[in-house]
Scaffold this motif. Structure first.
Motif, PDB file in Angstrom:
ATOM      1  N   LEU A   2      41.916  44.779  48.433  1.00 38.64           N
ATOM      2  CA  LEU A   2      40.887  44.077  47.484  1.00 38.64           C
ATOM      3  C   LEU A   2      41.739  42.805  46.499  1.00 38.64           C
TER       4      LEU A   2
ATOM      5  N   LEU B  47      32.570  44.929  43.888  1.00 40.47           N
ATOM      6  CA  LEU B  47      33.865  45.897  44.144  1.00 40.47           C
ATOM      7  C   LEU B  47      34.505  46.127  43.042  1.00 40.47           C
TER       8      LEU B  47
ATOM      9  N   HIS C  96      36.126  40.436  47.172  1.00 40.88           N
ATOM     10  CA  HIS C  96      35.754  42.023  46.702  1.00 40.88           C
ATOM     11  C   HIS C  96      35.670  41.978  44.820  1.00 40.88           C
TER      12      HIS C  96
ATOM     13  N   ARG D 167      42.667  47.628  52.272  1.00 43.76           N
ATOM     14  CA  ARG D 167      41.516  46.326  52.093  1.00 43.76           C
ATOM     15  C   ARG D 167      41.640  45.268  51.546  1.00 43.76           C
TER      16      ARG D 167
END
Length: 382
Positions: free
Chosen positions: A216, A226, A223, A214
């Motif tokens: 991140l 999250l 992001h 992802r």
């Protein structure tokens, strides 16, 4: 058929957030390792040693390693992504990972024999050698494998923690008087310790691979929500779960109940996984705001050379504490070792930034690069 050399990306294209996290991680590693080299009976002021023990247990023990392993898994995910972007097939990527794994095992073995019997590098290498196919497994496979291995991993760590509750021990107790004896002392136990330790690293490693998919930490700006949830929830869970063990380690609370002792150990070690991953997420949030600052640049330089400075720490521990060097293991208190750990980390930042400024990689990164990226056969371009 043509022969080509696959070159890894240069340091100039690396995303800063993973490297910032690796740089900070080395502080936690130092805090975790340094106290292991002094005699527990050589206590300093009781209050200072209690505070130092509390801090080490809450922040570092069985949490620093999980941050390290998570970032290792993240690096594997990045590697797979870059290989795919270059058009490399899975067979060539798997061979590359196998060479990397064998290189890590060799470096870890040398670290254990020449320096200190605390090694995670060979464990990484063996885990990668065995579980390389999981790097491209479906997300559901990674999730389930991570959850299932979390059970034996936590129980193994808890068993070690419970043993430490009843009889704390340090490396100072098994130091050899001469360098010659030191060279051979750790060899017999190295294979078994390395194999058993692979169980411990799998959950956080797989979480790192999932996070890399992802991106991140490669694109932390995209992001932030999250990362914030992971950081807040993970650190909150870690503090709650690890506080009882930290209080017990510091002598602020004791128990004679075996079930309570096991419960405390399991909570401490299980939430250490959440805390390690949450710390990486927190550094990702910091990177969004400070990635271009002078300190951030130096920290990222340290993170780029984390293998070199992980072993640099080991060199310092041998130099300071072993009987055949300065032999300070009987002269330094527990609390003082944490100050030494911070000083070693600060020196590492300065040295890494100097390497960056002069255009040099870390020597161990250079060695691993040469062991990993060798000429190999590729398919001809259509």
């Amino acid at each position: 058929m043509s022969t080509a050399v696959t070159e890894p990306p240069g340091v100039t294209v690396r995303s800063p957030a993973p490297d910032l996290a690796r740089g900070f991680m080395l502080l936690l590693i130092a805090l975790s390792h340094a106290p292991a080299f002094v005699d527990t009976s050589n206590a300093g002021p009781a209050a200072l040693d209690a505070v130092a023990t509390f801090v080490k247990s809450l922040l570092a023990d069985n949490q620093a390693r999980n941050m390290f392993v998570f970032l290792f898994g993240y690096g594997l995910g990045q590697l797979a992504y870059r290989q795919h972007a270059r058009g490399e097939d899975w067979t060539s990527t798997k061979k590359l990972m196998r060479r990397r794994a064998l290189g890590l095992i060799a470096i870890g073995f040398a670290n254990t024999v020449l320096l200190v019997p605390i090694d995670i590098i060979a464990v990484y290498g063996l885990t990668l050698l065995v579980l390389a196919p999981l790097v491209r497994a479906r997300a559901t496979v990674l999730w389930w494998t991570g959850v299932l291995t979390l059970v034996p991993a936590t129980l193994l760590l808890a068993w070690q923690s419970v043993a430490a509750q009843s009889k704390p021990s340090t490396i100072a107790e098994i130091m050899e008087p001469t360098f010659g004896a030191h060279l051979v002392a750790s060899i017999p136990s190295w294979p078994g310790k390395t194999i058993v330790s692979t169980v411990i690293v799998v959950p956080a490693m797989l979480a790192g691979i999932l996070a890399a998919r992802r991106r991140l930490l490669d694109d932390p700006e995209r992001h932030v929500p999250l990362l914030r949830r992971v950081a807040v929830l993970g650190l909150g869970l870690a503090i709650i779960g690890r506080l009882p063990a930290a209080l017990m380690a510091a002598g602020a609370w004791t128990t004679t109940s075996a079930p309570v002792g096991w419960s405390v150990a399991i909570a401490h070690d299980l939430t250490g996984y959440a805390g390690g991953i949450a710390m990486a997420a927190a550094v990702g949030l910091v990177a969004v705001r400070t990635r271009h600052g002078r300190l951030a640049t130096a920290m990222a330089a340290l993170g780029q050379r984390s293998l070199t400075f992980y072993l640099f720490q080991a060199v310092v521990w041998v130099t300071l504490f072993y009987p055949f060097t300065l032999a300070l293991h009987d002269d330094i208190s527990f609390a003082a070792t944490l100050l030494i750990a911070i000083a070693v980390w600060a020196l590492s930042i300065a040295l890494a930034d100097l390497l960056r400024a002069t255009g040099h990689r870390g020597p161990l990164e250079t060695l691993l690069r040469r062991l990993t990226y060798r000429p190999h056969t590729t398919r001809p371009t259509p």
